[in-house]
Design an enzyme around this catalytic site. Structure first.
Site, PDB file in Angstrom:
ATOM      1  N   TYR A 144      -7.595  51.090  21.846  1.00 40.34           N
ATOM      2  CA  TYR A 144      -6.147  50.657  21.611  1.00 40.34           C
ATOM      3  C   TYR A 144      -5.132  51.531  20.587  1.00 40.34           C
ATOM      4  O   TYR A 144      -4.177  52.205  21.223  1.00 40.34           O
ATOM      5  CB  TYR A 144      -6.219  49.264  20.906  1.00 40.34           C
ATOM      6  CG  TYR A 144      -5.048  48.587  20.584  1.00 40.34           C
ATOM      7  CD1 TYR A 144      -4.364  47.721  21.903  1.00 40.34           C
ATOM      8  CD2 TYR A 144      -4.408  48.531  19.450  1.00 40.34           C
ATOM      9  CE1 TYR A 144      -3.005  47.313  21.631  1.00 40.34           C
ATOM     10  CE2 TYR A 144      -3.008  47.708  19.351  1.00 40.34           C
ATOM     11  CZ  TYR A 144      -2.482  47.134  20.377  1.00 40.34           C
ATOM     12  OH  TYR A 144      -1.329  46.663  20.191  1.00 40.34           O
ATOM     13  N   ASN A 189      -5.862  31.589  16.240  1.00 40.02           N
ATOM     14  CA  ASN A 189      -7.233  31.230  15.717  1.00 40.02           C
ATOM     15  C   ASN A 189      -7.163  29.983  14.753  1.00 40.02           C
ATOM     16  O   ASN A 189      -7.741  28.891  14.816  1.00 40.02           O
ATOM     17  CB  ASN A 189      -8.072  32.182  15.203  1.00 40.02           C
ATOM     18  CG  ASN A 189      -8.738  32.889  16.340  1.00 40.02           C
ATOM     19  OD1 ASN A 189      -8.779  32.659  17.524  1.00 40.02           O
ATOM     20  ND2 ASN A 189      -9.860  33.756  15.945  1.00 40.02           N
ATOM     21  N   PRO A 273      -8.256  47.011   9.443  1.00 36.47           N
ATOM     22  CA  PRO A 273      -7.670  47.620   8.287  1.00 36.47           C
ATOM     23  C   PRO A 273      -7.450  46.565   7.059  1.00 36.47           C
ATOM     24  O   PRO A 273      -7.393  45.526   7.201  1.00 36.47           O
ATOM     25  CB  PRO A 273      -6.130  47.720   8.736  1.00 36.47           C
ATOM     26  CG  PRO A 273      -6.447  47.845  10.303  1.00 36.47           C
ATOM     27  CD  PRO A 273      -7.644  46.932  10.711  1.00 36.47           C
TER      28      PRO A 273
HETATM   29  P1  NAD Z   1      -0.170  39.737  25.251  1.00 40.43           P
HETATM   30  O1  NAD Z   1      -1.757  40.394  25.705  1.00 40.43           O
HETATM   31  O2  NAD Z   1       0.146  38.562  25.083  1.00 40.43           O
HETATM   32  O3  NAD Z   1       0.654  40.609  26.460  1.00 40.43           O
HETATM   33  C1  NAD Z   1       0.436  41.805  27.190  1.00 40.43           C
HETATM   34  C2  NAD Z   1       0.622  41.437  28.582  1.00 40.43           C
HETATM   35  O4  NAD Z   1       0.642  42.556  29.498  1.00 40.43           O
HETATM   36  C3  NAD Z   1      -0.240  40.314  29.288  1.00 40.43           C
HETATM   37  O5  NAD Z   1       0.703  39.420  29.952  1.00 40.43           O
HETATM   38  C4  NAD Z   1      -1.383  41.113  30.194  1.00 40.43           C
HETATM   39  O6  NAD Z   1      -1.596  40.376  31.297  1.00 40.43           O
HETATM   40  C5  NAD Z   1      -0.284  42.448  30.607  1.00 40.43           C
HETATM   41  N1  NAD Z   1      -1.215  43.631  30.973  1.00 40.43           N
HETATM   42  C6  NAD Z   1      -2.204  44.153  30.326  1.00 40.43           C
HETATM   43  N2  NAD Z   1      -2.732  45.071  31.069  1.00 40.43           N
HETATM   44  C7  NAD Z   1      -1.898  45.246  31.992  1.00 40.43           C
HETATM   45  C8  NAD Z   1      -1.748  46.129  33.122  1.00 40.43           C
HETATM   46  N3  NAD Z   1      -2.852  47.266  33.105  1.00 40.43           N
HETATM   47  N4  NAD Z   1      -0.759  46.005  34.064  1.00 40.43           N
HETATM   48  C9  NAD Z   1       0.217  44.948  34.001  1.00 40.43           C
HETATM   49  N5  NAD Z   1       0.160  44.181  32.889  1.00 40.43           N
HETATM   50  C10 NAD Z   1      -1.024  44.351  32.036  1.00 40.43           C
HETATM   51  O7  NAD Z   1       0.205  40.580  24.065  1.00 40.43           O
HETATM   52  P2  NAD Z   1       1.439  40.742  23.101  1.00 40.43           P
HETATM   53  O8  NAD Z   1       1.338  40.306  21.751  1.00 40.43           O
HETATM   54  O9  NAD Z   1       2.617  40.151  23.932  1.00 40.43           O
HETATM   55  O10 NAD Z   1       1.864  42.259  23.180  1.00 40.43           O
HETATM   56  C11 NAD Z   1       2.798  43.000  24.070  1.00 40.43           C
HETATM   57  C12 NAD Z   1       2.871  44.321  23.747  1.00 40.43           C
HETATM   58  O11 NAD Z   1       3.209  44.671  22.150  1.00 40.43           O
HETATM   59  C13 NAD Z   1       1.502  45.036  23.901  1.00 40.43           C
HETATM   60  O12 NAD Z   1       1.965  46.374  24.324  1.00 40.43           O
HETATM   61  C14 NAD Z   1       1.085  45.273  22.404  1.00 40.43           C
HETATM   62  O13 NAD Z   1       0.514  46.383  22.315  1.00 40.43           O
HETATM   63  C15 NAD Z   1       2.437  45.277  21.643  1.00 40.43           C
HETATM   64  N6  NAD Z   1       2.289  44.691  20.112  1.00 40.43           N
HETATM   65  C16 NAD Z   1       2.056  43.692  19.850  1.00 40.43           C
HETATM   66  C17 NAD Z   1       1.944  43.125  18.726  1.00 40.43           C
HETATM   67  C18 NAD Z   1       1.775  41.626  18.286  1.00 40.43           C
HETATM   68  O14 NAD Z   1       1.556  41.462  16.983  1.00 40.43           O
HETATM   69  N7  NAD Z   1       1.968  40.656  19.254  1.00 40.43           N
HETATM   70  C19 NAD Z   1       1.628  44.087  17.819  1.00 40.43           C
HETATM   71  C20 NAD Z   1       1.772  45.297  17.909  1.00 40.43           C
HETATM   72  C21 NAD Z   1       1.988  45.776  18.976  1.00 40.43           C
HETATM   73  N1  UDP Z   2      -9.172  37.403  11.260  1.00 40.76           N
HETATM   74  C1  UDP Z   2      -9.827  36.265  10.503  1.00 40.76           C
HETATM   75  N2  UDP Z   2     -10.100  35.431  11.117  1.00 40.76           N
HETATM   76  C2  UDP Z   2      -9.826  35.258  12.761  1.00 40.76           C
HETATM   77  C3  UDP Z   2      -9.215  36.396  13.224  1.00 40.76           C
HETATM   78  C4  UDP Z   2      -8.929  37.334  12.417  1.00 40.76           C
HETATM   79  O1  UDP Z   2     -10.009  36.252   9.398  1.00 40.76           O
HETATM   80  O2  UDP Z   2     -10.338  34.141  13.360  1.00 40.76           O
HETATM   81  C5  UDP Z   2      -8.441  38.570  10.548  1.00 40.76           C
HETATM   82  C6  UDP Z   2      -9.078  39.778  10.786  1.00 40.76           C
HETATM   83  O3  UDP Z   2     -10.366  40.487  10.384  1.00 40.76           O
HETATM   84  C7  UDP Z   2      -7.982  40.682  10.481  1.00 40.76           C
HETATM   85  C8  UDP Z   2      -6.720  39.972  10.421  1.00 40.76           C
HETATM   86  O4  UDP Z   2      -7.055  38.440  10.498  1.00 40.76           O
HETATM   87  O5  UDP Z   2      -8.164  41.165   9.134  1.00 40.76           O
HETATM   88  C9  UDP Z   2      -5.507  40.221  11.487  1.00 40.76           C
HETATM   89  O6  UDP Z   2      -6.342  40.037  12.530  1.00 40.76           O
HETATM   90  P1  UDP Z   2      -5.760  39.978  14.222  1.00 40.76           P
HETATM   91  O7  UDP Z   2      -6.827  40.124  15.163  1.00 40.76           O
HETATM   92  O8  UDP Z   2      -4.917  38.850  14.152  1.00 40.76           O
HETATM   93  O9  UDP Z   2      -4.893  41.332  14.208  1.00 40.76           O
HETATM   94  P2  UDP Z   2      -5.171  42.883  13.587  1.00 40.76           P
HETATM   95  O10 UDP Z   2      -6.401  43.166  13.115  1.00 40.76           O
HETATM   96  O11 UDP Z   2      -4.902  43.737  14.975  1.00 40.76           O
HETATM   97  O12 UDP Z   2      -3.944  43.176  12.661  1.00 40.76           O
END
Ligand code: NAD
Ligand code: UDP
Ligand code: UDP
Length: 314
Positions: A144, A189, A273
């Site tokens: 990722y 979660n 992180p």
């Molecule tokens: P999500 O998993 O709910 O949405 C991602 C969507 O992409 C899903 O609907 C999934 O089915 C679709 N998808 C995955 N692989 C695909 C492919 N190969 N072709 C077509 N569709 C595909 O996640 P989200 O939280 O909505 O995240 C959306 C975007 O924002 C992502 O690119 C993610 O990396 C980025 N992002 C989100 C967060 C967050 O906290 N939500 C933080 C940083 C970056």
């Molecule tokens: N985390 C946790 N319990 C859970 C899921 C996640 O304590 O059930 C912690 C995880 O280890 C991380 C933080 O919460 O330190 C955020 O995790 P998340 O998977 O939401 O996002 P990311 O690590 O990508 O920021």
């Protein structure tokens, strides 16, 4: 009327973005392969005269005519992006190439949903956009993190080499309604566990921090970035700078749900992180953007959503 493509549009952020774009009068083409997205996230848009859905995987070419592209397709939760790590890297990299190729041919403006994960486990705190990050290239999060870093590289190379109009947004942890109940991310979660009266799984000692942005604020920032002047390419941090430990988050969820659930500790996943907080000076000055929703307010709205989805004591 603008024709706008949203990849990953059936996901958590993508579905909120489709709503926002339709509200302002755009013609929206949503594509998704349903890897982590849910049909019900866009079910309310079926039959909308300006909404169209195509089931499609961004790792395959796509030939459509559009004015703007929001490239969100990619699983975002560690549990899901690690499930098929090779596909995650392909989605980020080949998906970016295909969408950039589409933008190049159609002369569409394209926004990349990048991530705070490009900073890895950061030694600079809070994170500014000029920090290059500390990312393990061969760990379990690398598919990722490095996939998203390579996508950023491709965006800037298509801009320099082919004059593609790009926008790169570094999204920090965002939460809200329509997260998948089994998404695996911390906010969903904890809330689902609390509503079901199950143990709340705190990884490690719970002193690691994150900064959580409510989805409506994030989508507002995303649309502002797409609409910003051609000189604003990014990368630009968008997130809420108020930082909490995971222990504090667990306590807040317990208090707001009124659950009897207890906190249990589970091992900290590798490369997790230690701390994360966006410096949003650029978003403030270049986009006039500032998050509006406080954590407790956003958590209450999210708890209400999950109550309707998973019930209570279920
Ligand atoms: P999500 O998993 O709910 O949405 C991602 C969507 O992409 C899903 O609907 C999934 O089915 C679709 N998808 C995955 N692989 C695909 C492919 N190969 N072709 C077509 N569709 C595909 O996640 P989200 O939280 O909505 O995240 C959306 C975007 O924002 C992502 O690119 C993610 O990396 C980025 N992002 C989100 C967060 C967050 O906290 N939500 C933080 C940083 C970056
Ligand atoms: N985390 C946790 N319990 C859970 C899921 C996640 O304590 O059930 C912690 C995880 O280890 C991380 C933080 O919460 O330190 C955020 O995790 P998340 O998977 O939401 O996002 P990311 O690590 O990508 O920021
Ligand atoms: N592509 C696409 N839709 C388009 C134009 C291109 O999916 O409308 C894909 C195409 O399949 C190619 C990729 O985008 O693999 C990159 O396109 P580019 O024009 O940069 O590369 P080339 O076609 O020259 O390999």
């Amino acid at each position: 009327m603008k024709k706008v493509l949203v990849t990953g549009g059936a996901g958590f952020l993508g579905s909120h973005l489709c709503d926002r774009l339709l509200d302002r009068g755009d013609d929206v083409l949503c594509i998704d392969n349903f890897f982590t997205g849910q049909r019900k996230n866009i079910a309310h848009l079926n039959g909308h005269p300006r909404f169209e859905f195509i089931r499609h995987d961004v790792t395959f070419p796509l030939f459509v005519e559009v004015d703007q592209i929001f490239n969100l397709a990619c699983p975002a939760s560690p549990v899901h992006y690690q499930f098929d790590a090779v596909q995650t890297a392909k989605t980020s990299v080949i998906g970016a190439i295909n969408m950039l190729g589409l933008a190049k041919r159609t002369k569409a403006k394209i926004l990349q949903a990048s991530t705070s994960e490009v900073y890895g486990d950061p030694e600079v705190h809070p994170q500014t956009e000029d920090y290059w990050g500390r990312v393990n290239p061969i760990g379990i999060r690398s598919c990722y993190d490095e996939g998203k870093r390579c996508a950023e590289t491709l965006f800037f190379d298509y801009q320099r080499q082919h004059n593609v109009k790009i926008k790169v947004m570094r999204i920090f942890n965002t939460y809200g309604p329509r997260m998948h109940p089994n998404d695996g991310r911390v906010v969903s979660n904890f809330i689902v566990q609390a509503l079901r009266g199950e143990d709340i799984t705190l990884y490690g000692d719970g002193t690691q921090t994150r900064s959580f942005c409510y989805v409506d604020d994030l989508i507002d920032g995303m649309v502002r970035l797409m609409d910003s002047g051609d000189d604003v390419l990014g990368p630009i941090n968008v997130g809420n700078p108020v930082e909490f430990t995971m222990r504090e988050l667990a306590d807040a969820v317990i208090e707001l749900t009124g659950t009897k659930s207890k906190i249990v500790h589970r091992p900290l996943p590798s490369d997790d992180p230690r701390q994360r907080q966006p410096d949003i000076t650029q978003a403030r000055t270049k986009l006039g953007w500032e998050p509006q929703v406080q954590l407790r307010q956003g958590l209450m709205r999210t708890i209400d959503y999950f109550r309707s989805v998973v019930g209570e004591g279920a």
